[in-house]
Scaffold this motif. Structure first.
Motif, mmCIF file in Angstrom:
data_model
loop_
_atom_site.group_PDB
_atom_site.id
_atom_site.type_symbol
_atom_site.label_atom_id
_atom_site.label_comp_id
_atom_site.label_asym_id
_atom_site.label_seq_id
_atom_site.Cartn_x
_atom_site.Cartn_y
_atom_site.Cartn_z
ATOM 1 N N ALA A 1 -68.632 68.806 102.636
ATOM 2 C CA ALA A 1 -68.384 69.166 101.235
ATOM 3 C C ALA A 1 -68.155 67.882 100.447
ATOM 4 O O ALA A 1 -67.606 66.904 100.977
ATOM 5 N N SER A 2 -68.542 67.874 99.174
ATOM 6 C CA SER A 2 -68.352 66.692 98.325
ATOM 7 C C SER A 2 -68.055 67.134 96.898
ATOM 8 O O SER A 2 -68.462 68.225 96.455
ATOM 9 N N VAL A 3 -67.323 66.288 96.168
ATOM 10 C CA VAL A 3 -66.971 66.551 94.764
ATOM 11 C C VAL A 3 -68.087 66.015 93.871
ATOM 12 O O VAL A 3 -68.442 64.832 93.950
ATOM 13 N N LEU B 1 -59.485 69.096 97.501
ATOM 14 C CA LEU B 1 -58.616 69.542 96.399
ATOM 15 C C LEU B 1 -57.284 68.799 96.422
ATOM 16 O O LEU B 1 -56.759 68.411 95.373
ATOM 17 N N ASP B 2 -56.737 68.587 97.629
ATOM 18 C CA ASP B 2 -55.477 67.842 97.742
ATOM 19 C C ASP B 2 -55.648 66.405 97.269
ATOM 20 O O ASP B 2 -54.766 65.844 96.587
ATOM 21 N N LEU B 3 -56.795 65.820 97.586
ATOM 22 C CA LEU B 3 -57.061 64.445 97.182
ATOM 23 C C LEU B 3 -57.154 64.326 95.657
ATOM 24 O O LEU B 3 -56.600 63.404 95.047
ATOM 25 N N LEU B 4 -57.834 65.297 95.036
ATOM 26 C CA LEU B 4 -57.947 65.298 93.572
ATOM 27 C C LEU B 4 -56.587 65.511 92.914
ATOM 28 O O LEU B 4 -56.276 64.899 91.876
ATOM 29 N N ASP B 5 -55.766 66.373 93.510
ATOM 30 C CA ASP B 5 -54.429 66.607 92.961
ATOM 31 C C ASP B 5 -53.599 65.324 92.987
ATOM 32 O O ASP B 5 -52.861 65.025 92.036
ATOM 33 N N ARG C 1 -67.249 77.490 109.865
ATOM 34 C CA ARG C 1 -66.724 77.951 108.578
ATOM 35 C C ARG C 1 -65.300 77.449 108.341
ATOM 36 O O ARG C 1 -64.980 77.038 107.216
ATOM 37 N N ASP C 2 -64.467 77.490 109.363
ATOM 38 C CA ASP C 2 -63.098 77.029 109.168
ATOM 39 C C ASP C 2 -63.051 75.542 108.858
ATOM 40 O O ASP C 2 -62.199 75.062 108.113
ATOM 41 N N GLU C 3 -64.027 74.763 109.394
ATOM 42 C CA GLU C 3 -64.099 73.342 109.091
ATOM 43 C C GLU C 3 -64.515 73.115 107.623
ATOM 44 O O GLU C 3 -64.025 72.197 106.960
ATOM 45 N N VAL C 4 -65.409 73.963 107.152
ATOM 46 C CA VAL C 4 -65.847 73.865 105.740
ATOM 47 C C VAL C 4 -64.673 74.150 104.813
ATOM 48 O O VAL C 4 -64.437 73.419 103.826
ATOM 49 N N LEU C 5 -63.906 75.217 105.122
ATOM 50 C CA LEU C 5 -62.759 75.557 104.273
ATOM 51 C C LEU C 5 -61.706 74.447 104.304
ATOM 52 O O LEU C 5 -61.101 74.130 103.288
ATOM 53 N N GLU C 6 -61.515 73.866 105.482
ATOM 54 C CA GLU C 6 -60.550 72.772 105.601
ATOM 55 C C GLU C 6 -61.014 71.554 104.799
ATOM 56 O O GLU C 6 -60.198 70.860 104.168
ATOM 57 N N ALA C 7 -62.312 71.306 104.785
ATOM 58 C CA ALA C 7 -62.861 70.187 104.011
ATOM 59 C C ALA C 7 -62.613 70.400 102.517
ATOM 60 O O ALA C 7 -62.256 69.462 101.786
#
Length: 354
Positions: free
Chosen positions: A309-311, A342-346, A331-337
């Motif tokens: 995933a990427s921003v 989101l945490d990084l952006l916050d 799928r769980d790896e995608v959700l974790e990514a």
């Protein structure tokens, strides 16, 4: 100028009931010399003419105007006028002062109204602030017998504002910013914040008045970036006023204004000319782009070394992410990514947290 003043007074206040005051208790201007004796055969015609003139005055068709010779110390400036009395000076009034000296006094009467409840003043100036300042200056500098010549009228604040505004429109030394802020105050005081009504009463374009009110809202902290408030003109300042309404641009503009204000102060103290208005506005409008840091795209890789995933973007409207196909992630790896991004952006203050 006297004829023009009479014309605009009549046009502006034609729909208002205005009464002129007699010169009771006030030194009046000297009356003209009596006319030469007329032949006996013309006296009947003269009397008829006088009766006709008196009838026109009584009917209201003709208004009598009394000119008074006043002590400027007993006259105060009306605060509803756009012109800043505190910023008048010998330099700014030099031409008018020289004219009064050469002509032996003030030739064009000002317009004043009587006031009550002020023990120090009897009148206030509605139109003619520079004339009042100049006469006061002359009386304090070798011309103690100079009088302030004025016409006395009775009118309410709204009519007084329209009268002062009409006179100021023809004055190049009244800046756009002074007029804009005067309009903003009058909108509240006289027109109940109804811009359409104000535009109709002043016979102005609603669009033009809207721009003036927008420029009036530029804060003093930004105006300090200019060498003088008089440098702020409507056309170039309007885009700046619009940019200040943008929450994403305003902080950078304000920061640049602080820098420019310090530079202007340094130039003044050093006797150097200030930064010209065009350059100030250019720098202020460029500040948001110049100070914007464009972040590198952020992404999370899978255990196979491929993007999961990427921003793509992050702004006030939200966050846009891309989930990459062929990453080999569960799928769980995608959700974790996604959570990690989101945490990084916050942490950077660019996320979805309120």
């Amino acid at each position: 100028m006297a004829r023009k003043q009479s014309d605009y007074l009549a046009a502006l206040l034609s729909d208002d009931e205005i009464e002129t005051e007699a010169a009771t208790g006030v030194e009046a201007a000297s009356p003209p010399p009596p006319p030469a004796p007329r032949p006996e055969r013309s006296r009947g015609t003269t009397l008829l003419g006088r009766e006709s003139a008196l009838a026109r005055v009584a009917s209201g068709e003709v208004r009598q105007v009394t000119q008074l010779l006043l002590d400027p110390a007993r006259v105060r400036p009306w605060p509803g006028n756009a012109r800043s009395y505190a910023h008048l000076s010998e330099e700014s009034c030099r031409e008018l002062i020289d004219s009064m000296i050469a002509e032996g006094g003030q030739k064009v009467p000002a317009v004043v109204r009587r006031i009550e409840g002020d023990p120090d003043h009897d009148f206030e100036v509605i139109a003619g602030t520079r004339r009042h300042w100049s006469v006061a200056w002359l009386r304090a500098h070798s011309y103690p017998d100079m009088h302030f010549v004025a016409q006395v009228v009775q009118l309410d604040d709204e009519a007084a504002f329209r009268l002062a505004d009409l006179e100021n429109r023809a004055r190049k030394d009244v800046s756009d910013l002074e007029r804009a802020r005067n309009y903003a105050e009058a909108l509240k005081q006289h027109y109940g914040n109804h811009m359409t009504r104000m535009a109709e009463r002043l016979k102005l374009s609603k669009g033009w008045l809207s721009k003036m009110l927008k420029v009036a809202a530029i804060p003093d902290s930004v105006l300090d970036a200019f060498a003088s408030p008089a440098d702020v003109q409507l056309k170039p300042a309007y885009p700046l006023a619009q940019a200040l309404d943008d929450g994403g641009k305003a902080p950078a503009i304000r920061k640049e204004a602080q820098r420019l204000a310090k530079e202007q102060a340094s130039r003044r103290s050093g006797g150097r000319p200030g930064v010209v208005a065009a350059d100030v506005i250019k720098a202020l409008l460029a500040a948001p782009e110049a100070g914007r840091v464009r972040p590198e795209p952020k992404s999370v890789l899978s255990s196979h070394g491929r993007p999961v995933a990427s921003v793509q973007s992050s702004n006030r409207q939200g966050v846009t992410m891309r989930l990459h196909a062929g990453s080999g992630a569960r799928r769980d790896e995608v959700l974790e990514a996604v959570r990690n991004l989101l945490d990084l952006l916050d942490d950077e203050g660019r996320g979805l947290r309120p």
